[in-house]
Write a protein that holds these residues in place. Structure first.
Motif, PDB file in Angstrom:
ATOM      1  N   VAL A  79       0.882  -1.160   0.000  1.00 48.20           N
ATOM      2  CA  VAL A  79       0.000   0.000   0.000  1.00 48.20           C
ATOM      3  C   VAL A  79       0.924   1.215   0.000  1.00 48.20           C
ATOM      4  O   VAL A  79       1.571   1.516   1.002  1.00 48.20           O
ATOM      5  CB  VAL A  79      -0.928   0.025   1.229  1.00 48.20           C
ATOM      6  N   THR A 105      -0.368   0.328 -13.065  1.00 44.19           N
ATOM      7  CA  THR A 105      -1.655   0.562 -12.402  1.00 44.19           C
ATOM      8  C   THR A 105      -2.473  -0.721 -12.278  1.00 44.19           C
ATOM      9  O   THR A 105      -3.448  -0.755 -11.530  1.00 44.19           O
ATOM     10  CB  THR A 105      -2.471   1.610 -13.169  1.00 44.19           C
ATOM     11  N   ARG A 110       0.212  -4.018  -5.813  1.00 46.65           N
ATOM     12  CA  ARG A 110       0.437  -2.623  -5.470  1.00 46.65           C
ATOM     13  C   ARG A 110      -0.851  -1.820  -5.507  1.00 46.65           C
ATOM     14  O   ARG A 110      -1.593  -1.860  -6.481  1.00 46.65           O
ATOM     15  CB  ARG A 110       1.433  -1.998  -6.438  1.00 46.65           C
ATOM     16  N   THR A 111      -1.131  -1.102  -4.401  1.00 45.45           N
ATOM     17  CA  THR A 111      -2.237  -0.156  -4.350  1.00 45.45           C
ATOM     18  C   THR A 111      -1.674   1.203  -3.970  1.00 45.45           C
ATOM     19  O   THR A 111      -0.876   1.309  -3.032  1.00 45.45           O
ATOM     20  CB  THR A 111      -3.282  -0.573  -3.302  1.00 45.45           C
ATOM     21  N   THR A 112      -2.073   2.234  -4.681  1.00 42.90           N
ATOM     22  CA  THR A 112      -1.609   3.580  -4.393  1.00 42.90           C
ATOM     23  C   THR A 112      -2.704   4.389  -3.711  1.00 42.90           C
ATOM     24  O   THR A 112      -3.854   4.393  -4.159  1.00 42.90           O
ATOM     25  CB  THR A 112      -1.178   4.308  -5.681  1.00 42.90           C
ATOM     26  N   ASP A 121      -8.910   5.149   3.472  1.00 44.47           N
ATOM     27  CA  ASP A 121      -8.474   4.564   2.202  1.00 44.47           C
ATOM     28  C   ASP A 121      -7.300   3.604   2.411  1.00 44.47           C
ATOM     29  O   ASP A 121      -7.224   2.553   1.763  1.00 44.47           O
ATOM     30  CB  ASP A 121      -8.067   5.666   1.234  1.00 44.47           C
ATOM     31  N   ALA A 125      -7.368  -0.416   1.632  1.00 46.86           N
ATOM     32  CA  ALA A 125      -6.367  -1.061   0.778  1.00 46.86           C
ATOM     33  C   ALA A 125      -5.707  -2.231   1.500  1.00 46.86           C
ATOM     34  O   ALA A 125      -5.449  -3.284   0.899  1.00 46.86           O
ATOM     35  CB  ALA A 125      -5.319  -0.038   0.347  1.00 46.86           C
ATOM     36  N   ASP A 128      -8.089  -5.121   1.394  1.00 42.88           N
ATOM     37  CA  ASP A 128      -8.124  -5.747   0.071  1.00 42.88           C
ATOM     38  C   ASP A 128      -6.936  -6.691  -0.116  1.00 42.88           C
ATOM     39  O   ASP A 128      -7.086  -7.801  -0.658  1.00 42.88           O
ATOM     40  CB  ASP A 128      -8.110  -4.677  -1.019  1.00 42.88           C
ATOM     41  N   HIS A 129      -5.754  -6.264   0.306  1.00 42.76           N
ATOM     42  CA  HIS A 129      -4.577  -7.119   0.160  1.00 42.76           C
ATOM     43  C   HIS A 129      -4.681  -8.364   1.030  1.00 42.76           C
ATOM     44  O   HIS A 129      -4.324  -9.472   0.598  1.00 42.76           O
ATOM     45  CB  HIS A 129      -3.310  -6.340   0.498  1.00 42.76           C
TER      46      HIS A 129
END
Length: 238
Positions: A79, A105, A110-112, A121, A125, A128-129
Motif C-alpha cells: 500500500v 496501475t 500494489r495499491t496507491t 483509504d 487497501a 483488500d490485500h
C-alpha cells in the motif's frame, strides 16, 4: 524478585503467546537497525508467510528484494501512500542484485493511496490485500504487516495534516485488523522521535523493540512487553 532465568522463561512464554494470538510491535531505532528487525518480523521467506507493507515515506523500502523474499502477487502486497517515486536506489543500498518489479496501475500487489493521511483509504487497501493473500483464514503468524514509517504520520500530525485523534484511531484499527487474523504488525519509528510524541500511541502496541546497528556490522535488538513489563536482554541478529 524473580531470578534472571525465571524472568527469561516468563518473557519467552509471553512472547510466544503474543505471536500465536496476534500482536502489534513498535520498532524504534536507526534505519539499518529497524530494517534488520523488519526483515525478521516479516518472517522467513522459506515459510508460508504473506506480507503487506504500508509505505508512508519510502516506496523503495517496500519494494526491496531481501534474502530471496518473493514479491509475487500471491505472497506480497504494497500500500503505497508515500507520494514518492519508485527508483532502484534501494538495490544499491542493500547490495541486492535482484530486480525490482516495475509497478503498473494494474499490478495486484500494489495499491496507491494519494494521501498518507487518508486513513480510511489506507485501511481499505490493507483489507483488500489481506483478502487477496488469504482466500482462507490465515494461521497464527502467517500474516505479517509492516508500517514504514510512523515518523511520517507523526510529521503529518505536527503539520496539521491530520489530528492526533485520527492517527490514534488509524493505528488502533490497523492493529485490530492484524490481531483479528492472528498476524503480526510492526511499525518503524526513528530513535530520535521524542518520548512525548510517542506516549499517546505506544500503548496501542503490545511490545516495543529497540533496534541498533553496530559499528562492527550486524544489528541487535531488545524487547519490552507492555502488559507485563518483561524485557529481553540485548540479542544479536545473525
Amino acid at each position: 524478585m524473580e531470578p534472571d532465568a525465571t524472568r527469561a522463561e516468563s518473557f519467552a512464554a509471553r512472547l510466544a503467546d503474543l505471536k500465536r494470538a496476534g500482536c502489534a510491535v513498535l520498532v524504534r531505532g536507526d534505519t539499518r537497525g529497524t530494517n534488520g528487525v523488519c526483515d525478521r518480523l516479516l518472517g522467513d521467506p522459506s515459510l508460508d508467510r504473506r506480507s503487506v507493507v504500508v509505505s508512508t515515506s519510502d516506496a523503495d523500502r517496500a519494494l526491496t528484494v531481501r534474502d530471496g523474499r518473493d514479491l509475487s502477487s500471491d505472497q506480497f502486497g504494497v500500500v503505497d501512500a508515500s507520494g514518492g517515486e519508485y527508483t532502484r536506489s534501494a538495490v544499491a543500498t542493500t547490495g541486492s542484485t535482484a530486480p525490482l518489479p516495475e509497478p503498473t496501475t494494474t499490478d495486484a500487489w500494489r495499491t496507491t493511496v494519494d494521501d498518507r493521511t487518508a486513513f480510511p483509504d489506507v485501511l481499505a487497501a490493507v483489507d483488500d490485500h489481506i483478502d487477496r493473500l488469504f482466500p482462507r483464514e490465515p494461521g497464527p503468524g502467517e500474516l505479517r504487516v509492516c508500517l514504514h514509517t510512523l515518523d511520517a504520520l507523526l510529521d503529518a500530525v505536527g503539520g496539521d495534516e491530520a489530528t492526533e485523534a485520527e492517527l490514534f484511531r488509524f493505528l488502533q484499527l490497523l492493529a485490530a485488523r492484524v490481531r483479528d487474523r492472528n498476524g503480526i504488525l510492526h511499525a518503524h519509528v526513528a530513535a530520535g522521535i521524542p518520548e512525548r510524541h510517542l506516549a499517546v500511541y505506544e500503548p496501542l502496541f503490545d511490545a516495543t523493540i529497540d533496534a541498533e546497528s553496530r559499528p562492527s556490522g550486524g544489528v541487535r535488538q531488545k524487547w519490552r512487553l507492555h502488559d507485563s513489563g518483561l524485557e529481553s536482554a540485548w540479542l544479536t541478529l545473525d
